[in-house]
Design an enzyme around this catalytic site. Structure first.
Site, PDB file in Angstrom:
ATOM      1  N   THR A 118     -25.505  26.292 -22.458  1.00  9.80           N
ATOM      2  CA  THR A 118     -24.594  25.241 -21.993  1.00  9.80           C
ATOM      3  C   THR A 118     -23.156  25.721 -22.152  1.00  9.80           C
ATOM      4  O   THR A 118     -22.862  26.557 -22.999  1.00  9.80           O
ATOM      5  CB  THR A 118     -24.739  23.944 -22.809  1.00  9.80           C
ATOM      6  OG1 THR A 118     -24.514  24.261 -24.168  1.00  9.80           O
ATOM      7  CG2 THR A 118     -26.096  23.334 -22.639  1.00  9.80           C
ATOM      8  N   TRP A 127     -11.558   0.414 -22.470  1.00  9.73           N
ATOM      9  CA  TRP A 127     -11.742   1.806 -22.071  1.00  9.73           C
ATOM     10  C   TRP A 127     -11.160   2.041 -20.676  1.00  9.73           C
ATOM     11  O   TRP A 127     -11.351   1.235 -19.779  1.00  9.73           O
ATOM     12  CB  TRP A 127     -13.248   2.154 -22.041  1.00  9.73           C
ATOM     13  CG  TRP A 127     -13.857   2.239 -23.400  1.00  9.73           C
ATOM     14  CD1 TRP A 127     -13.348   1.700 -24.557  1.00  9.73           C
ATOM     15  CD2 TRP A 127     -15.076   2.895 -23.748  1.00  9.73           C
ATOM     16  NE1 TRP A 127     -14.183   1.983 -25.599  1.00  9.73           N
ATOM     17  CE2 TRP A 127     -15.252   2.710 -25.141  1.00  9.73           C
ATOM     18  CE3 TRP A 127     -16.025   3.611 -23.032  1.00  9.73           C
ATOM     19  CZ2 TRP A 127     -16.355   3.216 -25.822  1.00  9.73           C
ATOM     20  CZ3 TRP A 127     -17.127   4.115 -23.699  1.00  9.73           C
ATOM     21  CH2 TRP A 127     -17.282   3.928 -25.088  1.00  9.73           C
ATOM     22  N   LYS A 152      -9.316   5.253 -24.883  1.00 10.97           N
ATOM     23  CA  LYS A 152      -9.515   3.940 -25.500  1.00 10.97           C
ATOM     24  C   LYS A 152      -8.156   3.309 -25.779  1.00 10.97           C
ATOM     25  O   LYS A 152      -7.470   3.686 -26.699  1.00 10.97           O
ATOM     26  CB  LYS A 152     -10.325   4.085 -26.780  1.00 10.97           C
ATOM     27  CG  LYS A 152     -11.740   4.535 -26.477  1.00 10.97           C
ATOM     28  CD  LYS A 152     -12.495   4.944 -27.712  1.00 10.97           C
ATOM     29  CE  LYS A 152     -13.781   5.620 -27.260  1.00 10.97           C
ATOM     30  NZ  LYS A 152     -14.146   6.758 -28.048  1.00 10.97           N
ATOM     31  N   GLU A 200     -29.020  20.698 -19.440  1.00 12.06           N
ATOM     32  CA  GLU A 200     -30.168  20.193 -20.201  1.00 12.06           C
ATOM     33  C   GLU A 200     -31.186  19.483 -19.317  1.00 12.06           C
ATOM     34  O   GLU A 200     -32.276  19.121 -19.770  1.00 12.06           O
ATOM     35  CB  GLU A 200     -29.687  19.207 -21.279  1.00 12.06           C
ATOM     36  CG  GLU A 200     -28.986  19.851 -22.446  1.00 12.06           C
ATOM     37  CD  GLU A 200     -27.490  20.055 -22.236  1.00 12.06           C
ATOM     38  OE1 GLU A 200     -27.048  20.079 -21.078  1.00 12.06           O
ATOM     39  OE2 GLU A 200     -26.773  20.191 -23.238  1.00 12.06           O
TER      40      GLU A 200
HETATM   41  P1  AMP Z   1     -23.203  21.257 -17.168  1.00 11.86           P
HETATM   42  O1  AMP Z   1     -24.315  21.217 -18.137  1.00 11.86           O
HETATM   43  O2  AMP Z   1     -22.201  22.323 -17.445  1.00 11.86           O
HETATM   44  O3  AMP Z   1     -23.707  21.276 -15.761  1.00 11.86           O
HETATM   45  O4  AMP Z   1     -22.373  19.905 -17.342  1.00 11.86           O
HETATM   46  C1  AMP Z   1     -23.003  18.652 -17.243  1.00 11.86           C
HETATM   47  C2  AMP Z   1     -21.969  17.564 -17.248  1.00 11.86           C
HETATM   48  O5  AMP Z   1     -21.146  17.650 -16.083  1.00 11.86           O
HETATM   49  C3  AMP Z   1     -22.547  16.175 -17.182  1.00 11.86           C
HETATM   50  O6  AMP Z   1     -23.005  15.716 -18.420  1.00 11.86           O
HETATM   51  C4  AMP Z   1     -21.376  15.376 -16.648  1.00 11.86           C
HETATM   52  O7  AMP Z   1     -20.446  15.048 -17.664  1.00 11.86           O
HETATM   53  C5  AMP Z   1     -20.722  16.343 -15.704  1.00 11.86           C
HETATM   54  N1  AMP Z   1     -21.153  16.055 -14.331  1.00 11.86           N
HETATM   55  C6  AMP Z   1     -22.094  16.669 -13.602  1.00 11.86           C
HETATM   56  N2  AMP Z   1     -22.183  16.137 -12.364  1.00 11.86           N
HETATM   57  C7  AMP Z   1     -21.267  15.150 -12.310  1.00 11.86           C
HETATM   58  C8  AMP Z   1     -20.861  14.201 -11.315  1.00 11.86           C
HETATM   59  N3  AMP Z   1     -21.395  14.175 -10.097  1.00 11.86           N
HETATM   60  N4  AMP Z   1     -19.904  13.313 -11.652  1.00 11.86           N
HETATM   61  C9  AMP Z   1     -19.329  13.319 -12.874  1.00 11.86           C
HETATM   62  N5  AMP Z   1     -19.656  14.181 -13.833  1.00 11.86           N
HETATM   63  C10 AMP Z   1     -20.611  15.084 -13.572  1.00 11.86           C
END
Ligand code: AMP
Length: 547
Positions: free
Chosen positions: A186, A449, A444, A331
């Protein structure tokens, strides 16, 4: 107890490429290579080369469960490795070359990679990290003999040499579908990166679900160009979906600027693409300034961070390209939701349909979700109540590689295990989920929020704004107040007052940022997302006007 009497064929990644060869042998795989030229192959040839590669890996003493890493752009050799490594029972570990070499070495050591295959453009990284990575026995340059670097400190094997030396006679082994197939770390904005270890079963189920009409809607009539890198959650699963449905694939290599992408879209008749909003921004800037249209592209998947409504509208209304707004995470393999309409939306007005699409979408079958409050109790699905978003399903992480970070799951009153996504969201009565924030990004203010995503979306709908990030600044009375950090488009005028006026009537007065900071650039992470943690650090001593 009575068992069903159906075959128990294991769900294995090798079956995807076997299927593609049998039923779509001539479908093309086109790559813009790091060598600069365009390369063409087919599923038939890819399968043969993947089998050669599987023999080569055996010769390099790669056994079941061993990790074979890649440091590569999207291209046909990377694609071959997806099947050769996992198909033979080893684990494909896709490294993100945009990380700092020290971070990369840490990850290679944590994963105990045995072989690393890399694109020639990443030779400097290999030279820097090779002395720090004792588990790696072989560094393989993904090139032919004629292009092998002459003066390098690293001991290298040649990819094409390995293929030439080994036979294409190889039978994919059958094994337990729960065995590990690939590994992806990640982004790790806090703490050490954590490895998500996918299985053959989780990957094949995710592949089946991703292709569904209300998910990414992919078929043998499609030409797919994944802009999302194969080192970012397996390019959102597209390298698996394409052989499953028999689609033509187009790999852009490392040239992800608007001009290069547009060129490939047009020459290869691409119908569908996928990537993060920052990539599309570059593409749209190119099409806008050159007055171009898309001849064949009819839809694009946008995810990884929120798709700004202005971008969604521009793609659909101006270019006739349907936007599939998708949400997921490493994940989750990564697909969780996609924003496609239901039949009841079809008779609605244009603006109402867009309002549905702005949300991150509804669950793809296989992913269950709910939102909970601070007390862990379920919140209503009314589109207004927001809370921590939890998910569960067969392609969602149960535990990180080597138990890093402890048990990530939460157990609810019914005894069910859920993975907390770290996102804050609403869900409406039709099941459409909308992310309001990452829990650590939410602002916040006075017990209320403020969604940083909403503030950013409004900012980028201003024609002079290239990119915007909203972060919390400490405030003596309200705890936190929003600061808007703006990167302007080149050569345009935009002042603070005009920027803030743009919010009037769009959100409540108290949600409007207290101040605007104009910057030359906004830091982006290794997967193209804005690094808000860095911005918070940069502005940690910032004082708001009239606090
Ligand atoms: P990653 O594991 O690097 O792909 O990051 C995942 C995170 O990216 C998610 O938990 C979200 O916070 C953010 N994310 C992914 N897709 C979106 C989306 N369409 N809109 C807003 N946040 C997103």
């Amino acid at each position: 107890m009575l068992h069903g009497l159906m075959m128990q064929t294991p769900l294995l990644i090798s079956s995807l490429i076997t299927h593609a060869e049998r039923f779509h042998p001539d479908a093309q795989i086109v790559s813009r290579r790091v060598e600069g030229d365009i390369h063409r192959t087919t599923y038939r040839e890819t399968h043969a080369r993947a089998r050669r590669l599987a023999n080569a890996l055996q010769a390099l003493h790669v056994s079941r469960g061993d990790r074979v890493a890649t440091l590569a752009w999207n291209g046909y050799r990377h694609f071959e490795l997806y099947f050769a490594v996992s198909g033979s029972g080893a684990v494909l570990h896709t490294l993100n070359p945009r990380l700092h070499p020290e971070q990369l070495a840490w990850i290679v050591n944590h994963a105990e990679d045995k072989v690393v295959c890399f694109d020639l453009s990443f030779l400097p990284i290999v030279e820097a990290i090779a002395p720090l990575c004792p588990t790696v026995k072989t560094w393989v340059a993904m090139a032919d003999k004629g292009r092998m670097p002459a003066n390098t400190k690293a001991q290298l094997a040649c990819y094409e040499d390995l293929l030439e030396q080994h036979s294409e006679r190889f039978a994919w082994p059958e094994f337990d579908e729960n065995l590990a197939s690939s590994l992806c770390y990640t982004s790790g904005t806090t703490g050490n990166p954590k490895g998500v270890l996918y299985s053959h079963r989780s990957t094949v189920l995710h592949t089946l679900a991703a292709a569904l009409p209300d998910a990414l809607n992919l078929s043998a009539r499609d030409v797919i160009l994944p802009v999302v890198p194969m080192f970012h959650v397996n390019a959102w699963g597209l390298p698996y979906v394409a052989p499953m449905v028999g689609a033509k694939l187009v790999f852009p290599g490392g040239q992800l600027d608007g001009k290069s992408l547009y060129g490939l879209f047009e020459t290869e008749n691409v119908t569908v693409s996928a990537g993060v909003p920052t990539v599309w921004q570059g593409l749209l800037a190119h099409t806008e300034s050159n007055n171009l249209k898309f001849s064949t592209m009819n839809r694009t998947v946008i995810g990884g961070s929120a798709c700004p409504p202005a971008m969604l509208r521009q793609f659909q209304d101006k270019y006739g390209v349907q936007v599939l707004h998708a949400w997921g995470m490493t994940e989750m393999s990564p697909l969780g939701t996609v924003g496609t309409l239901k039949s009841k939306h079809l008779t609605m007005g244009h603006e109402q349909q867009l309002a549905v699409q702005y949300k991150q979408g509804r669950s793809v079958f296989g992913v269950d979700m709910k939102i909970v409050g601070d007390d862990g109790r379920d919140l209503p699905w009314d589109g207004t109540a927001f809370g921590d978003l939890l998910v569960r399903g067969p392609w969602i992480v149960r535990e990180y590689f080597k138990g890093e970070g402890g048990n990530p799951l939460r157990v609810d009153d019914a005894g069910l295990q859920w993975f907390p996504t770290g996102d804050v969201a609403t869900i409406d009565a039709d099941g459409y989920m909308q992310i309001t924030d990452r829990s650590k990004d939410v602002i916040k203010s006075g017990g209320e929020w403020i969604s940083s995503i909403e503030i950013e979306n409004i900012a980028v709908s201003h024609p002079a704004v290239a990119m915007a990030a909203c972060i919390a600044i400490r405030h003596p009375k309200w705890d936190e107040r929003p600061l808007l950090v703006v990167m302007k488009k080149p050569g345009v005028e935009l002042g603070k007052d005009e920027m803030l006026r743009h919010y009037e009537g769009k959100i409540a007065k108290w949600q409007i940022p207290d101040d605007v900071a104009f910057v030359e650039s906004i830091p982006l992470g290794a997967t193209g997302k804005m690094l808000k943690a860095k911005l918070r650090e940069q502005f940690k001593n910032y004082t708001l006007p009239n606090p």
